[in-house]
Design an enzyme around this catalytic site. Structure first.
Site, short mmCIF file in Angstrom:
data_model
loop_
_atom_site.label_atom_id
_atom_site.label_comp_id
_atom_site.label_asym_id
_atom_site.label_seq_id
_atom_site.Cartn_x
_atom_site.Cartn_y
_atom_site.Cartn_z
N SER A 106 36.83 43.14 49.21
CA SER A 106 37.40 42.11 48.35
C SER A 106 38.48 41.32 49.08
CB SER A 106 37.92 42.77 47.08
OG SER A 106 38.25 41.81 46.09
N ASP B 120 27.80 40.56 41.44
CA ASP B 120 29.25 40.72 41.51
C ASP B 120 29.91 39.83 40.45
OD1 ASP B 120 31.95 40.82 42.20
OD2 ASP B 120 31.57 40.70 44.35
N HIS C 235 30.56 44.54 42.56
CA HIS C 235 31.65 44.27 43.49
C HIS C 235 32.10 45.51 44.27
CE1 HIS C 235 34.95 41.85 45.02
NE2 HIS C 235 35.83 42.78 44.68
#
Length: 457
Positions: free
Chosen positions: A269, A357, A390
């Protein structure tokens, strides 16, 4: 009269025999059931073989897995039918019902979810990697539903405890307090030097070292590097300094235990943004892995002594509220100039993205790769997984579709479907190990690591 009493006593004993026989039969049935897991102690990315024997021919059973981490409890289950020989082999037979279905050797692990009495918006994180994840497996009679497993739980026919480790016992963990630098370093056994990797997580802050421990268990020297909300580091994301990250990276690359021909860096991320910028700033970085990583300057300006780097605008009006949490993937629409020019470095880059995601649109990384000059494209690769979300973690980690974000103070929708997400975790982990092994000249991979054999953890 005594003869009558003796006859009555004999009659009483005889009439009680069926009850005695039924009780003994039940006890014998339970004692004959055997549950085995091989190996019963291994690293979390290793498969195990689960087998049940001593069952009635074609008898229905449920296998349940449970673990407790802090105050949270996670469980999973699969429903099986025994063979004519009275056996169930999880890796060869189909689960008819459960938190997973079909032939899934590790389904009991990756399909775990919070139990009904626990908070549902939680992510399973191992906080103390010096201790294993203890998973209790149990065999239950019949094909049960999720609700049948709790309050009260049924009496098991057989149980076994399985230990799953992020850190191999031979790997050394050391706290880092070096000037301004904080974190933890994991070193494999032996004299070294070892291929080095820096591990970065995202906007939640703090120190996460489970992935670093597992990478070290596969032969890398790994630095789990926090950048805010940890000890005396900055308290918030806007105060994160690129100077701190550069200093930490150069310090790690210079350690005697780290090979001198280049290091790697992996970022999840927001950590992906820092990883890409660092490869531009630090020439020792030769390999970068982004796990749903941000490939542009995002959220807040990046503080830097040579001049702050401005961020792409976050479009608050594009936030979508769902029953599971906030979907923010449409909030990021970077211009071409806001992407990080990682091709100006000498690093090779592997991008791993989940197409479902809810936090980052995978199409942004598609655009990132389109911007790479033609003569540099051979160093960049994008792997997309259609039903992954994610939080792509190491293999067999339970899928977290949504959870509470401690910094932003509301639930985030991470996305993904449990089965597809599990496939992504298993496949991407193999690719990550191979990628680092190839580019950092590491000789240890999944087939040649400190964890072999698993039974000798």
């Amino acid at each position: 009269m005594s003869r009558v009493r003796n006859i009555r006593k004999l009659f009483s004993v005889v009439t009680s025999l069926p009850t005695i026989i039924r009780f003994s039969t039940s006890t014998l049935h339970m004692s004959n059931v055997q549950l085995s897991v091989t190996p019963n102690e291994a690293l979390v990315d290793e498969k195990v073989n689960i087998r049940v024997d001593g069952l009635p021919k074609n008898g229905p059973i449920t296998i349940k897995a449970s673990l407790q981490e802090g105050s949270l409890r996670f469980s999973s289950y699969g429903c099986y039918t025994a063979t004519d020989e009275g056996s169930v082999v999880v890796g060869e037979q189909k689960s008819r019902l459960g938190t997973y279905t079909g032939i899934e050797p590790m389904g009991l692990f990756w399909s775990m979810k919070p139990e009904p009495s626990c908070r549902q918006n939680v992510r399973l994180l191992k906080k103390d990697i010096t201790k294993p994840i203890a998973v209790d497996l149990s065999v239950l009679e019949g094909h049960l539903s999720w609700e049948d497993l709790f309050d009260p739980p049924p009496q098991p026919l057989a149980t076994v405890n399985v230990l799953r480790w992020y850190k191999h016992k031979s790997v050394r963990r050391e706290r880092v307090v070096e000037g301004n630098i904080r974190g933890a370093i994991f070193t494999p056994p032996g004299p070294g030097p070892f291929p080095g990797v820096i591990d970065l997580f995202g906007s939640g802050g703090g120190l996460f070292d489970h992935r670093a421990a597992l990478l070290a268990s596969r032969g890398f020297c790994v630095f789990a590097l926090p950048f805010f909300a940890f000890e005396d580091l900055p308290k918030s994301l806007p105060d994160v300094s690129l100077d701190y990250l550069i200093e930490s990276t150069e310090w790690f690359a210079g350690l005697p235990k780290v090979k001198k021909d280049g290091i790697g860096i992996i970022g999840l991320s927001k950590g992906g943004m820092y990883a890409l910028e660092l490869c531009r700033q630090v020439s020792q970085i030769k390999a970068v892995v982004l796990v749903n990583g941000v490939s542009f300057y995002s959220d807040v300006p990046l503080k830097y002594s040579k001049g702050d780097i401005m961020n792409s605008e976050f479009k608050f009006d594009k936030m979508i509220t769902t029953p599971e949490g906030i979907d923010i993937k449409e909030c990021y629409k970077p211009t071409d100039d806001e992407f990080i020019k990682a091709w100006e470095s000498e690093a090779s880059v592997l991008c791993i993205n989940g197409e479902d995601d809810g936090s980052l649109d995978y199409k942004t990384n598609e655009r990132f790769l389109e911007l790479v000059p033609e003569d540099q494209k051979h160093r960049f690769q994008l792997i997309k997984y259609p039903r992954a979300g994610h939080l792509i973690e190491p293999p067999y980690t339970p899928h977290c579709r949504y959870s509470f974000h401690k910094v932003f103070q509301f639930d985030f929708l991470w996305g993904g479907e449990t089965k597809g997400h599990s496939v992504a975790q298993e496949d991407s982990w193999r690719r990550i190990l191979d990628f680092f092994s190839h580019h950092l000249n590491g000789k240890q991979t999944l087939n040649n690591s400190v964890s072999k054999p698993a039974s000798k953890l």
